[in-house]
Design a protein around this motif. Structure first.
Motif, PDB file in Angstrom:
ATOM      1  N   LEU A   2       0.733  -1.198   0.084  1.00 45.39           N
ATOM      2  CA  LEU A   2      -0.044   0.039  -0.100  1.00 45.39           C
ATOM      3  C   LEU A   2       0.831   1.251   0.041  1.00 45.39           C
ATOM      4  O   LEU A   2       0.375   2.297  -0.546  1.00 45.39           O
ATOM      5  N   ASP A   3       2.017   1.162   0.736  1.00 45.01           N
ATOM      6  CA  ASP A   3       2.750   2.419   0.826  1.00 45.01           C
ATOM      7  C   ASP A   3       3.459   2.904  -0.563  1.00 45.01           C
ATOM      8  O   ASP A   3       3.469   3.679  -1.090  1.00 45.01           O
ATOM      9  N   VAL A   4       4.147   1.728  -1.067  1.00 42.88           N
ATOM     10  CA  VAL A   4       4.535   1.888  -2.608  1.00 42.88           C
ATOM     11  C   VAL A   4       3.568   2.232  -3.662  1.00 42.88           C
ATOM     12  O   VAL A   4       4.055   2.760  -4.580  1.00 42.88           O
ATOM     13  N   ALA A   5       2.379   1.815  -3.450  1.00 49.89           N
ATOM     14  CA  ALA A   5       1.413   2.053  -4.487  1.00 49.89           C
ATOM     15  C   ALA A   5       0.811   3.496  -4.211  1.00 49.89           C
ATOM     16  O   ALA A   5      -0.287   4.025  -4.830  1.00 49.89           O
ATOM     17  N   GLY A   6       1.105   4.224  -2.874  1.00 53.09           N
ATOM     18  CA  GLY A   6       0.816   5.568  -2.819  1.00 53.09           C
ATOM     19  C   GLY A   6      -0.360   5.707  -2.151  1.00 53.09           C
ATOM     20  O   GLY A   6      -1.350   6.646  -2.355  1.00 53.09           O
ATOM     21  N   LEU A   7      -0.819   4.794  -1.384  1.00 56.65           N
ATOM     22  CA  LEU A   7      -2.229   4.599  -0.736  1.00 56.65           C
ATOM     23  C   LEU A   7      -2.097   4.715   0.458  1.00 56.65           C
ATOM     24  O   LEU A   7      -3.048   4.199   1.488  1.00 56.65           O
ATOM     25  N   LYS A   8      -1.156   5.396   1.233  1.00 56.54           N
ATOM     26  CA  LYS A   8      -0.927   5.638   2.596  1.00 56.54           C
ATOM     27  C   LYS A   8      -2.010   6.453   3.265  1.00 56.54           C
ATOM     28  O   LYS A   8      -2.482   6.346   4.402  1.00 56.54           O
ATOM     29  N   ARG A   9      -2.762   7.075   2.501  1.00 59.22           N
ATOM     30  CA  ARG A   9      -3.896   7.997   3.060  1.00 59.22           C
ATOM     31  C   ARG A   9      -5.295   7.354   2.647  1.00 59.22           C
ATOM     32  O   ARG A   9      -6.489   7.825   3.095  1.00 59.22           O
ATOM     33  N   SER A  10      -5.288   6.017   2.458  1.00 59.38           N
ATOM     34  CA  SER A  10      -6.524   5.279   1.939  1.00 59.38           C
ATOM     35  C   SER A  10      -7.146   4.794   3.401  1.00 59.38           C
ATOM     36  O   SER A  10      -6.569   4.464   4.267  1.00 59.38           O
ATOM     37  N   ASN A  11      -8.364   4.308   3.175  1.00 55.72           N
ATOM     38  CA  ASN A  11      -8.976   3.360   4.420  1.00 55.72           C
ATOM     39  C   ASN A  11      -8.125   2.092   4.502  1.00 55.72           C
ATOM     40  O   ASN A  11      -8.143   1.637   5.712  1.00 55.72           O
ATOM     41  N   ALA A  12      -7.851   1.432   3.444  1.00 56.39           N
ATOM     42  CA  ALA A  12      -7.396   0.296   3.318  1.00 56.39           C
ATOM     43  C   ALA A  12      -6.070   0.171   4.238  1.00 56.39           C
ATOM     44  O   ALA A  12      -5.724  -0.619   5.000  1.00 56.39           O
ATOM     45  N   TYR A  13      -5.555   1.329   4.184  1.00 56.17           N
ATOM     46  CA  TYR A  13      -4.008   1.681   4.985  1.00 56.17           C
ATOM     47  C   TYR A  13      -4.206   1.467   6.509  1.00 56.17           C
ATOM     48  O   TYR A  13      -3.588   0.971   7.398  1.00 56.17           O
ATOM     49  N   LEU A  14      -5.346   2.331   6.674  1.00 57.42           N
ATOM     50  CA  LEU A  14      -5.626   2.448   8.310  1.00 57.42           C
ATOM     51  C   LEU A  14      -6.297   0.960   8.752  1.00 57.42           C
ATOM     52  O   LEU A  14      -5.735   0.810   9.846  1.00 57.42           O
ATOM     53  N   VAL A  15      -6.837   0.534   8.026  1.00 57.16           N
ATOM     54  CA  VAL A  15      -7.696  -0.854   8.479  1.00 57.16           C
ATOM     55  C   VAL A  15      -6.256  -2.010   8.484  1.00 57.16           C
ATOM     56  O   VAL A  15      -6.279  -2.859   9.516  1.00 57.16           O
ATOM     57  N   ASN A  16      -5.467  -1.681   7.782  1.00 56.84           N
ATOM     58  CA  ASN A  16      -4.212  -2.883   7.648  1.00 56.84           C
ATOM     59  C   ASN A  16      -3.613  -2.495   8.845  1.00 56.84           C
ATOM     60  O   ASN A  16      -2.969  -3.226   9.460  1.00 56.84           O
ATOM     61  N   GLY A  17      -3.349  -1.023   9.439  1.00 58.16           N
ATOM     62  CA  GLY A  17      -2.755  -0.811  10.566  1.00 58.16           C
ATOM     63  C   GLY A  17      -3.228  -1.346  12.032  1.00 58.16           C
ATOM     64  O   GLY A  17      -2.492  -1.886  12.839  1.00 58.16           O
TER      65      GLY A  17
END
Length: 275
Positions: free
Chosen positions: A190-205
């Motif tokens: 998600l990080d290398v795909a530029g999705l650090k601000r996405s809901n998926a990134y939050l859920v992943n954390g």
């Protein structure tokens, strides 16, 4: 003249160890461990190549990565598959299989093994050898000294357990911690795909936090309590086997606590940004 209880117990201990050595080295098919290790290495190569092929055609972000990032992308695909398979097998052996059940009267649990358990551990050894090789080859791009220490201890412990049949239950308990690997890898994707601000990134954390808490903190406490409750059986293992049971999990647990602190800090930072 009577024989002391201590002498009788010592004789039984040596008798059990002799029986295990005969079964594992004289009567068993000695090609199984080495074949499974080679199979694990081959499987890693196949998954790496498939990841490279599939990602090139189906993931736009993959083609924008640097050479080192592409290697890490494929390496993480390899580690994700290994973690899912070995964690599933380990969970089965620890919680569902009767191989290591206290109710099964088939000798000490610290000396029990089966062809399936040996094959599973052998495949895992193959993975750790491949990943260690890549860590050294790309050092420190794929991970620093803490990853080398973690993988080296894991490879030695798993290989010893596979070859001798000793302490396989505790090896599988530690390998369940691989459940956290898919979440960690997904975070990198998600990080290398530029999705650090996405809901998926939050859920992943959040998933990483709970998975780590269960698989690398609580499960290790369960393992330590299990060793304590079965100390009389663990103490009958060979010296190096006892060392691996007592020391290696303790070192890994300490590393897990340090990483858990970083995960907690990162989760708080992510949640703060989303408020």
């Amino acid at each position: 003249m009577t024989v002391s209880t201590h002498t009788v117990e010592a004789f039984k201990s040596y008798q059990i160890q002799a029986q295990v050595l005969v079964r594992n080295y004289l009567l068993a098919d000695t090609s199984i461990p080495y074949t499974s290790v080679l199979g694990g290495i081959f499987a890693c190569k196949v998954v790496y190549d498939l990841s490279q092929l599939v990602s090139t055609f189906y993931f736009r972000s993959y083609n924008t990565l640097s050479k080192i990032q592409k290697i890490e992308w494929n390496n993480r695909a390899m580690s994700t598959l290994h973690s899912i398979l070995i964690a599933t097998v380990s969970t089965y052996f620890v919680f569902w299989s009767d191989l290591f059940s206290d109710n099964k009267h088939a000798g000490l649990i610290t000396f029990r093994s089966s062809p399936l358990s040996i094959v599973s551990l052998g495949a895992s050894v193959g993975y750790f050898l491949v990943d260690l090789g890549m860590l050294f080859w790309m050092y420190p791009s794929l991970g620093g000294s803490e990853y080398v220490i973690h993988h080296s201890l894991s490879a030695i412990s798993v290989a010893y357990s596979m070859l001798t049949g000793e302490g396989q239950l505790y090896t599988f308990m530690v390998l369940i911690s691989e459940l956290t690997t898919p979440e960690i890898n997904m975070r990198w994707y998600l990080d290398v795909a530029g999705l650090k601000r996405s809901n998926a990134y939050l859920v992943n954390g959040v998933l990483i936090f709970f998975a780590w808490l269960v698989a690398r903190i609580l499960l290790f406490l369960y393992m330590f309590s299990h060793v304590y409750m079965h100390y009389n059986q663990v103490s009958q293992m060979h010296a190096f086997g006892r060392f691996l049971v007592f020391v290696v999990p303790a070192v890994l647990a300490a590393m897990n606590l340090v990483w858990f602190g970083k995960i907690l800090k990162g989760l708080k930072k992510t949640l703060t940004k989303w408020q």
